[in-house]
Design a protein around this motif. Structure first.
Motif, short mmCIF file in Angstrom:
data_model
loop_
_atom_site.label_atom_id
_atom_site.label_comp_id
_atom_site.label_asym_id
_atom_site.label_seq_id
_atom_site.Cartn_x
_atom_site.Cartn_y
_atom_site.Cartn_z
N ARG A 15 0.83 -1.21 0.00
CA ARG A 15 0.00 0.00 0.00
C ARG A 15 0.86 1.26 0.00
NH1 ARG A 15 -5.23 -1.14 0.71
NH2 ARG A 15 -5.80 -3.13 1.67
N CYS A 16 0.33 2.31 -0.62
CA CYS A 16 0.98 3.62 -0.58
C CYS A 16 0.86 4.21 0.82
CB CYS A 16 0.34 4.57 -1.59
SG CYS A 16 0.61 4.12 -3.31
N VAL A 17 1.78 5.08 1.18
CA VAL A 17 1.78 5.69 2.50
C VAL A 17 0.47 6.44 2.73
CG1 VAL A 17 2.92 7.82 1.71
CG2 VAL A 17 3.14 7.10 4.10
N ARG A 18 -0.09 6.25 3.91
CA ARG A 18 -1.38 6.86 4.29
C ARG A 18 -2.50 6.51 3.31
NH1 ARG A 18 2.31 10.73 4.63
NH2 ARG A 18 1.53 11.79 2.77
N ARG A 19 -2.29 5.45 2.51
CA ARG A 19 -3.25 5.02 1.50
C ARG A 19 -3.63 6.15 0.55
NH1 ARG A 19 -7.02 0.32 4.21
NH2 ARG A 19 -5.37 -0.63 5.45
N ALA A 20 -2.68 7.06 0.34
CA ALA A 20 -2.89 8.19 -0.57
C ALA A 20 -2.92 7.68 -2.01
CB ALA A 20 -1.78 9.22 -0.41
N PHE A 21 -3.58 8.44 -2.88
CA PHE A 21 -3.73 8.04 -4.28
C PHE A 21 -2.49 8.48 -5.07
CE2 PHE A 21 -7.73 7.13 -2.66
CZ PHE A 21 -8.55 6.52 -3.60
N LEU A 22 -1.34 7.90 -4.71
CA LEU A 22 -0.08 8.30 -5.33
C LEU A 22 0.12 7.65 -6.70
CD1 LEU A 22 2.20 8.24 -2.17
CD2 LEU A 22 1.10 10.19 -3.23
N ALA A 23 -0.80 6.78 -7.09
CA ALA A 23 -0.77 6.20 -8.44
C ALA A 23 -2.14 6.35 -9.10
CB ALA A 23 -0.37 4.73 -8.38
N GLY A 24 -2.87 7.38 -8.69
CA GLY A 24 -4.19 7.65 -9.25
C GLY A 24 -4.47 9.14 -9.24
N VAL A 25 -5.72 9.53 -9.22
CA VAL A 25 -6.10 10.94 -9.19
C VAL A 25 -6.17 11.40 -7.74
CG1 VAL A 25 -7.82 12.65 -9.84
CG2 VAL A 25 -7.41 10.68 -11.33
N ASP A 26 -5.28 12.32 -7.36
CA ASP A 26 -5.23 12.83 -6.00
C ASP A 26 -6.53 13.58 -5.68
OD1 ASP A 26 -4.66 14.78 -3.77
OD2 ASP A 26 -2.72 13.76 -3.86
N ARG A 27 -7.21 13.14 -4.62
CA ARG A 27 -8.51 13.73 -4.28
C ARG A 27 -8.40 15.16 -3.77
NH1 ARG A 27 -11.13 8.58 -0.97
NH2 ARG A 27 -11.64 7.30 -2.82
N GLU A 28 -7.23 15.50 -3.23
CA GLU A 28 -7.06 16.85 -2.67
C GLU A 28 -6.65 17.86 -3.74
OE1 GLU A 28 -7.81 17.60 0.43
OE2 GLU A 28 -8.36 15.53 0.81
N THR A 29 -5.70 17.49 -4.59
CA THR A 29 -5.17 18.43 -5.58
C THR A 29 -5.74 18.23 -6.98
OG1 THR A 29 -3.29 16.99 -6.16
CG2 THR A 29 -3.00 18.50 -4.31
N GLY A 30 -6.33 17.07 -7.22
CA GLY A 30 -6.85 16.79 -8.55
C GLY A 30 -5.79 16.37 -9.56
N VAL A 31 -4.55 16.24 -9.13
CA VAL A 31 -3.46 15.85 -10.04
C VAL A 31 -3.59 14.35 -10.35
CG1 VAL A 31 -0.98 15.69 -10.35
CG2 VAL A 31 -1.95 17.62 -9.12
N ASP A 32 -3.45 14.02 -11.62
CA ASP A 32 -3.59 12.63 -12.06
C ASP A 32 -2.22 11.95 -12.13
OD1 ASP A 32 -4.29 10.24 -13.12
OD2 ASP A 32 -5.27 11.02 -14.92
#
Length: 386
Positions: free
Chosen positions: A23-40
């Motif tokens: 798993r990514c750290v803090r289960r962040a979407f580091l290989a998807g669309v970031d929910r906070e910044t919208g960066v893909d």
């Protein structure tokens, strides 16, 4: 009950099948669309898939199934010490040097040379340790996770962890558990509502096999397993500017062997060949995976049909009847066909906190062999098996 150590779940010297979760750290979407910044960051899924493909070409580890999600990855891996034992010392040396060259590539841009291979082959004690590591799932995961973290941190201009920690794993002890776990892995994007079918679920083994059947090919990410002549390497370093060497290495990294392969050619074949003895290593000779041994006594056509049928059972408690032929396949493995949908879609309910996966009788037998009274989750899984 404390979580069993990895050494209690698999041994590099023993062929075993393991379901791995990273798993990514803090289960962040580091290989998807970031929910906070919208960066893909979805393009990083292909980084991970290509790295798995590269490692499958050098490690004595078969990749049976996988799914790369936005904040975690699933893999079903089978280590193959029997395959590694069949490799020559030279093969072991070049495979190791491709992954762990032992020097900073920005300072020494030459690839492993024939002299490097000969020096490593001369150290028999070191080579024996390397041979053991090449069939070790822990070393496979180490070689997968660390470069991805470095690449992501460099891109984000930051430091720190990309992965939550070391991978978690479950030992798979029989074919019934392997079929259910493989189906669960392949259907992860469908369960997460990221796709409506396995046909539209990129970065999964199910999608790769379906696309390969349609004739889809990709540039191979497999390592080039030929060392370059020492004199040629010295000439390149002396005569070629560093910038050109760097560009050449980057260009070769995209397709080290210059070959194109079927999209699933780096994965272990799905059906077992009943005419080949179980202890036959079936060493793969083309350089894309470690062996040609399958892992299920189910034909690909039946697996694909069951995969697509299971993907359509989205509404809890409203599963349609399993087709007769597929039901017979499940029953032959000791799986209750009426509980199949629940087993795959509610995997966490039955095996989410277990250290082993399989039918209750297989779990009981494995626990006794391991000196345990039972495995956690053994009772709750009984409802899904005949």
């Amino acid at each position: 009950m404390p979580r069993p150590q990895r050494a209690e779940r698999f041994d590099p010297a023993e062929v075993c099948v393991v379901h791995v979760i990273q798993r990514c750290v803090r289960r962040a979407f580091l290989a998807g669309v970031d929910r906070e910044t919208g960066v893909d960051y979805s393009f990083r899924k292909e980084w991970i898939r290509r790295r798995m493909e590269s490692l499958a070409s050098v490690f004595a580890v078969d990749v049976l199934s996988y799914a790369v999600m936005s904040n975690h990855i699933h893999q079903i891996l089978r280590n193959r010490p029997d395959v590694c034992a069949a490799w020559s010392d030279e093969e072991v040396a070049i495979r190791w040097l491709r992954v762990f060259p032992g020097r900073r590539l920005e300072e020494h841009l030459a690839e492993p040379t024939e002299n490097d291979v000969m020096m490593l082959c001369g150290d028999k004690e070191r080579l024996a340790e390397i041979r053991r590591r090449l069939s070790d799932i822990s070393w496979f995961m180490r070689a997968l996770a660390e470069p991805i973290a470095r690449m992501a941190n460099k891109q984000d201009d930051c430091t720190g962890r990309f992965w939550e920690g070391r991978f978690k794993c479950q030992r798979i002890v029989d074919e019934a558990g392997l079929l259910a776990c493989s189906m669960y892995v392949d259907l992860n994007p469908v369960r997460a509502a990221m796709a409506d079918s396995p046909d539209h679920s990129p970065n999964t083994s199910g999608y790769d096999r379906i696309e390969a059947e349609r004739g889809k090919q990709i540039p191979a990410a497999a390592f080039d397993l030929r060392p370059i002549p020492t004199e040629e390497a010295g000439h390149q370093i002396r005569e070629t500017p560093v910038d050109q060497l760097r560009k050449k290495r980057i260009a070769k990294k995209a397709n080290p062997t210059g070959k194109r392969i079927r999209r699933d050619q780096w994965l272990a074949p799905l059906p077992l060949n009943p005419s080949i003895l179980a202890d036959e290593p079936q060493v793969h000779s083309a350089g894309f995976r470690s062996s040609d041994r399958g892992f299920l006594s189910v034909e690909w056509s039946d697996y694909k049909r069951l995969l697509r049928w299971t993907a359509k059972q989205t509404v809890d408690g409203v599963a349609s009847k399993v087709p007769r032929k597929l039901s017979a396949t499940l029953q032959s493995l000791g799986i209750d066909a009426s509980m199949w949908r629940d087993l795959v879609w509610n995997w966490q309910k039955y095996f989410g906190k277990t250290s082993c996966v399989g039918a209750p009788d297989s779990l009981k037998q494995h626990a006794e062999q391991s000196g345990l009274r039972h495995h956690r989750g053994q009772a709750s899984a009984r409802a899904c098996f005949a």
